[in-house]
Design an enzyme around this catalytic site. Structure first.
Site, PDB file in Angstrom:
ATOM      1  N   CYS A 229      -6.424  78.041  80.095  1.00 51.61           N
ATOM      2  CA  CYS A 229      -6.572  77.431  80.219  1.00 51.61           C
ATOM      3  C   CYS A 229      -7.728  76.453  80.409  1.00 51.61           C
ATOM      4  O   CYS A 229      -7.597  75.511  81.590  1.00 51.61           O
ATOM      5  CB  CYS A 229      -6.308  77.442  82.279  1.00 51.61           C
ATOM      6  SG  CYS A 229      -4.734  77.806  83.216  1.00 51.61           S
ATOM      7  N   ARG A 231      -8.454  75.378  76.202  1.00 46.89           N
ATOM      8  CA  ARG A 231      -8.558  74.441  75.564  1.00 46.89           C
ATOM      9  C   ARG A 231      -7.741  75.210  74.482  1.00 46.89           C
ATOM     10  O   ARG A 231      -7.469  76.215  73.834  1.00 46.89           O
ATOM     11  CB  ARG A 231      -9.581  73.581  75.185  1.00 46.89           C
ATOM     12  CG  ARG A 231     -10.536  72.868  75.901  1.00 46.89           C
ATOM     13  CD  ARG A 231      -9.492  71.454  75.918  1.00 46.89           C
ATOM     14  NE  ARG A 231      -9.991  70.052  76.910  1.00 46.89           N
ATOM     15  CZ  ARG A 231     -10.161  69.838  77.767  1.00 46.89           C
ATOM     16  NH1 ARG A 231      -9.530  70.618  78.424  1.00 46.89           N
ATOM     17  NH2 ARG A 231     -10.533  68.980  78.715  1.00 46.89           N
ATOM     18  N   ASP A 255      -1.795  76.711  79.329  1.00 45.90           N
ATOM     19  CA  ASP A 255      -1.824  74.837  79.860  1.00 45.90           C
ATOM     20  C   ASP A 255      -1.931  74.053  78.810  1.00 45.90           C
ATOM     21  O   ASP A 255      -1.911  73.228  78.761  1.00 45.90           O
ATOM     22  CB  ASP A 255      -2.293  75.153  81.167  1.00 45.90           C
ATOM     23  CG  ASP A 255      -2.059  74.104  81.385  1.00 45.90           C
ATOM     24  OD1 ASP A 255      -1.167  73.305  81.676  1.00 45.90           O
ATOM     25  OD2 ASP A 255      -3.200  73.715  82.116  1.00 45.90           O
ATOM     26  N   GLU A 260      -2.072  67.875  71.422  1.00 45.39           N
ATOM     27  CA  GLU A 260      -1.354  67.515  72.519  1.00 45.39           C
ATOM     28  C   GLU A 260      -0.868  66.201  72.911  1.00 45.39           C
ATOM     29  O   GLU A 260      -2.063  64.981  71.972  1.00 45.39           O
ATOM     30  CB  GLU A 260      -2.156  67.936  74.068  1.00 45.39           C
ATOM     31  CG  GLU A 260      -2.244  69.387  74.131  1.00 45.39           C
ATOM     32  CD  GLU A 260      -2.924  69.931  75.893  1.00 45.39           C
ATOM     33  OE1 GLU A 260      -3.501  68.325  76.509  1.00 45.39           O
ATOM     34  OE2 GLU A 260      -3.294  70.819  75.409  1.00 45.39           O
ATOM     35  N   HIS A 278      -0.311  71.710  80.447  1.00 45.99           N
ATOM     36  CA  HIS A 278      -1.882  71.119  80.739  1.00 45.99           C
ATOM     37  C   HIS A 278      -1.708  70.239  82.117  1.00 45.99           C
ATOM     38  O   HIS A 278      -2.542  69.263  82.074  1.00 45.99           O
ATOM     39  CB  HIS A 278      -2.098  69.831  79.591  1.00 45.99           C
ATOM     40  CG  HIS A 278      -3.912  70.188  79.080  1.00 45.99           C
ATOM     41  ND1 HIS A 278      -4.633  69.673  78.030  1.00 45.99           N
ATOM     42  CD2 HIS A 278      -5.059  70.298  80.560  1.00 45.99           C
ATOM     43  CE1 HIS A 278      -5.781  69.745  78.741  1.00 45.99           C
ATOM     44  NE2 HIS A 278      -6.387  69.756  79.847  1.00 45.99           N
TER      45      HIS A 278
HETATM   46  C1  MLT Z   1     -10.543  69.259  82.005  1.00 44.57           C
HETATM   47  O1  MLT Z   1     -10.970  68.888  81.228  1.00 44.57           O
HETATM   48  O2  MLT Z   1     -11.647  68.942  83.477  1.00 44.57           O
HETATM   49  C2  MLT Z   1      -9.191  69.641  82.896  1.00 44.57           C
HETATM   50  O3  MLT Z   1      -8.321  69.904  80.975  1.00 44.57           O
HETATM   51  C3  MLT Z   1      -8.202  68.305  83.389  1.00 44.57           C
HETATM   52  C4  MLT Z   1      -7.791  67.703  82.383  1.00 44.57           C
HETATM   53  O4  MLT Z   1      -8.157  67.766  81.339  1.00 44.57           O
HETATM   54  O5  MLT Z   1      -6.670  67.431  82.814  1.00 44.57           O
END
Ligand code: MLT
Length: 316
Positions: A229, A231, A255, A260, A278
């Site tokens: 979760c 990158r 995720d 993306e 994500h």
């Molecule tokens: C973040 O970098 O805060 C998370 O990956 C959440 C997001 O990008 O929505």
């Protein structure tokens, strides 16, 4: 009057907070890079989540730009060296979505252990595949946390509450912090060798890019279950796919993806791979917090020069 563009979908509190601070707030989301470049021309500040990429070209064109705030933790969609050169302050909201992201990783771990998405789809399809979905318990299992900062710390804390053994690899962690959390610090090789589940909570940087590759997998236990979760770029996705196919990785929950939005992907359709788009930080709670924080931080900087969570603040 300072002008701030909210370029990605954010909680309405973002706009309201800016307006309450006397800032002109403009919400325009879903722009393609060229359109964003033109539209952002006259703004003093831009607030983004992850959809908009704030590139050198956009900053070249936005002559008044003084600050970019990310309503989230990662800042990999913002060209930091270019921002620093142009004296644009970049800020993030590192704590606002920590709990939500950590909870998603824990949810992914349960989903992997008990095949919940697969069993759900099968049951909805009218099959009654009771014996197909035998899972594993997580109690007493070893969780390896790679990157035990804010989010990894939440995951480690929850996993300890679930009676798991928690091994962490974070080069910068102090023994005091490890003691406080109740986790054991180990080398990466020891973590690979002992963990039944491995969860990644690192930022993407030259040291972490592609770190989940065939060499790392070869050092992991056969039957390891992996959660990402963090990158997508930390995985060599083809190596991970091959290891799932061979059974070395018994289950994978992701995720995040190298590219993306991911509407096509080599993981899609693989039975042992659980995919979400994500959404680890996508809870009402987290989005309200990061939207308000990003707005307050950019207002503080534009109105009074106050810097909060500035990632390039020492160079500006
Ligand atoms: C973040 O970098 O805060 C998370 O990956 C959440 C997001 O990008 O929505």
């Amino acid at each position: 009057m300072s002008k701030v563009l909210i370029a990605d979908k954010a909680d309405p509190l973002c706009e309201k907070t800016l307006k309450d601070r006397g800032i002109e707030a403009v919400v325009k989301t879903g722009m393609k890079p060229e359109e964003l470049k033109e539209f952002a021309r006259d703004f003093d500040g831009i607030i983004v989540r992850s959809a908009s990429k704030i590139t050198r070209e956009i900053m070249d064109n936005a002559k008044n730009l003084k600050a970019v705030a990310r309503a989230g933790a990662g800042v990999d969609n913002i060209d930091i060296p270019a921002a620093t050169e142009k004296k644009v302050l970049v800020m993030n909201t590192p704590f606002g979505n920590t709990v939500s992201t950590g909870e998603h990783a824990i949810a992914m771990m349960f989903a992997l252990a008990r095949h919940i998405p697969q069993a759900h789809a099968s049951t909805h399809a009218g099959k009654w595949e009771k014996s197909k979905f035998e899972g594993v318990e997580i109690t007493g299992k070893t969780l390896g946390v790679i990157g035990c900062g804010n989010i990894g710390g939440v995951v480690a804390d929850r996993a300890l509450g679930l009676k798991m053994q928690v091994l962490v690899f974070t080069p910068s962690m102090t023994t005091e912090r490890a003691r406080e959390l109740g986790v054991k610090m180990v080398t990466l090789d020891e973590l690979y060798a002992k963990a039944d589940f491995i969860t990644y909570h690192v930022t993407i940087n030259p040291a972490t890019k592609g770190m989940l590759n065939k060499d790392a997998i070869a050092k992991m236990k056969k039957g390891v279950r992996i959660i990402n979760c963090a990158r997508g770029g930390i995985m060599v996705e083809a190596d991970v796919k091959a290891a799932v196919e061979s059974g070395h990785i018994a289950g994978l929950a992701v995720d995040v993806y190298a590219e993306e939005p991911a509407t096509k992907h080599i993981f899609f359709g693989m039975e042992k791979v659980i995919c979400t788009p994500h959404i680890a930080a996508s809870t009402k709670d987290a989005q309200v917090t990061v939207a308000r924080q990003a707005a307050e931080q950019i207002a503080d900087y534009l109105l009074c020069g106050k810097r909060t969570h500035a990632v390039n603040g020492d160079k500006i």
